[in-house]
Enzyme design. Structure first.
Site, PDB file in Angstrom:
ATOM      1  N   LYS A 189      78.847   4.988   8.370  1.00 22.29           N
ATOM      2  CA  LYS A 189      78.135   3.707   8.141  1.00 22.29           C
ATOM      3  C   LYS A 189      76.948   3.514   8.925  1.00 22.29           C
ATOM      4  CE  LYS A 189      81.260   1.626  11.522  1.00 22.29           C
ATOM      5  NZ  LYS A 189      82.096   0.231  11.799  1.00 22.29           N
ATOM      6  N   TYR A 241      51.946  -7.590  28.155  1.00 23.89           N
ATOM      7  CA  TYR A 241      52.073  -8.871  27.954  1.00 23.89           C
ATOM      8  C   TYR A 241      52.635  -9.568  29.247  1.00 23.89           C
ATOM      9  CZ  TYR A 241      51.145  -8.481  23.019  1.00 23.89           C
ATOM     10  OH  TYR A 241      50.791  -8.057  21.828  1.00 23.89           O
ATOM     11  N   MET A 287      55.352  -4.396  20.493  1.00 22.12           N
ATOM     12  CA  MET A 287      56.195  -4.069  19.180  1.00 22.12           C
ATOM     13  C   MET A 287      55.824  -2.701  18.958  1.00 22.12           C
ATOM     14  SD  MET A 287      55.326  -5.854  15.620  1.00 22.12           S
ATOM     15  CE  MET A 287      56.177  -7.537  16.101  1.00 22.12           C
TER      16      MET A 287
END
Length: 386
Positions: A38, A267, A315
């Site tokens: 899975k 950041y 990101m």
């Protein structure tokens, strides 16, 4: 660096998959082994992993949702495939079309499966889920549930292929609760036998139970995390089963710059250069599954040395401090998760840092990351999902 993919990739060692499966085959006393694939084989690529499992000791496969089962069928997998979770009745045609074994945990649901199978003039195989202590899907081990399963056994176009449950704490040192679950499972099965209900396989032995509880090795066992080279917890006896990790997450250095004291990285200005520093940028970030929670805590391996991840992981990029490392160049290979020579930084290490489990870490690696399959030390396939 590969020419036709972005410079972030997960290397999947097919030889190590085969090795782990062979070790599990030796450890399990069951005739059948249900390889759990899975979540795209826990992030390793089910279509490419499943054949290796079947060639090295697995007889069956298990997935969580119907789309995973259909993907395997379309890839040419012909062995029995069961769905461990719920499938909406609106998708029953796919269960029938692709000969999937569905989990059942209510009579009403089974009745509708039976009717759908009757209309198609086929026979469906199902697995009865028993909730012995997880508190999720499954019949409770009661007399009423025995009667429900008895009624299911009388439905047309339905064969009860298996009955299963799942342990809550089998990966802990204290096995008291696990044995209580096992007792409920055995009681329920024996009650079904008294009613002459034929069930082909029982399976409750998960990864930890395969390692430490041979009394749970009924007709089948159901390995998951151990297939992929990781142990279910630090409380299991790792001497019982030798495993090799399969996935190595890699990238390349794409930029190097000198930064002055007082300058900031990433950041939020969380990292301030206290000295003249050499900072390298890696083209990997939390959109790839390299979670932001590792910011300022993780390390990578480059040219045989560790380098700290500094500042917040972005990101799509992150930065490392290579000030004290000799002669790092743009294009140098970096191991983000895995081993390199005598150095390692694994999913276990990441899990400990962010307060989770190795399962989640490897499942987080997103489909934006190409999977590069290695056999006998050579690249045999590259799978680009996006």
């Amino acid at each position: 660096m590969f020419r036709h993919i972005r410079p972030v990739w997960a290397e999947i060692d097919l030889d190590n998959i085969a090795y782990n499966m062979q070790q599990i085959r030796r450890c399990s006393k069951s005739d059948e082994i249900i390889g759990v694939v899975k979540a795209d084989a826990y992030g390793h690529g089910a279509v490419d992993v499943a054949p290796v499992l079947l060639e090295n000791g697995a007889n069956r496969l298990a997935v969580a949702v119907i789309s995973e089962a259909v993907e395997l069928r379309k890839s040419g997998i012909q062995c029995p495939i069961m769905i461990l979770g719920y499938t909406p009745l609106s998708l029953v045609d796919s269960i029938i079309k692709y000969s999937i074994e569905q989990t059942v945990f209510s009579y009403d649901y089974a009745e509708k499966l039976s009717e759908a199978a009757r209309q198609k003039n086929i026979t469906l195989r199902i697995h009865i889920a028993l909730d012995t202590g997880m508190g999720r899907i499954g019949f409770l081990p009661t007399e009423e549930s025995v009667w429900e399963v008895y009624k299911i056994s009388k439905l047309s176009n339905i064969i009860i292929e298996g009955i299963f449950s799942h342990f809550s704490t089998s990966d802990e040192t204290n096995k008291e609760y696990t044995y209580a679950q096992l007792k409920k499972f055995e009681w329920f099965y024996n009650e079904l036998r008294k009613k002459n209900i034929k069930i082909n396989i029982r399976h409750i032995g998960n990864s930890a139970a395969i390692m430490e509880l041979p009394e749970t090795h009924f007709e089948a066992t159901r390995p998951g995390i151990i297939l992929y080279g990781y142990y279910p917890s630090n409380e299991v006896d790792k001497n019982k089963l030798n495993l090799k990790p399969i996935m190595t997450l890699k990238t390349n250095v794409v930029h190097i710059k000198k930064m002055m004291p007082g300058e900031y990285v990433s950041y939020g200005r969380k990292f301030k250069c206290e000295r003249e520093s050499i900072i390298a940028t890696l083209p990997v970030g939390y959109a790839d599954g390299y979670t932001r929670m590792l910011s300022g805590k993780a390390k990578v391996i480059i040219n045989g040395n560790y380098a700290p991840v500094i500042g917040r992981i972005c990101m799509d990029q992150c930065m490392i401090d290579i000030t004290d490392l000799p002669s790092v160049q743009v294009g140098d290979e970096v191991v983000i998760m895995g081993e390199s020579d005598d150095k390692k930084f694994t999913a276990d290490d990441m899990a400990e840092i962010i307060g989770t489990i190795n399962y989640e870490v490897i499942c987080m690696i997103s489909k934006r990351v190409p999977r590069v399959y290695i056999k006998n030390g050579e690249v045999v396939k590259i799978r680009n999902y996006v």
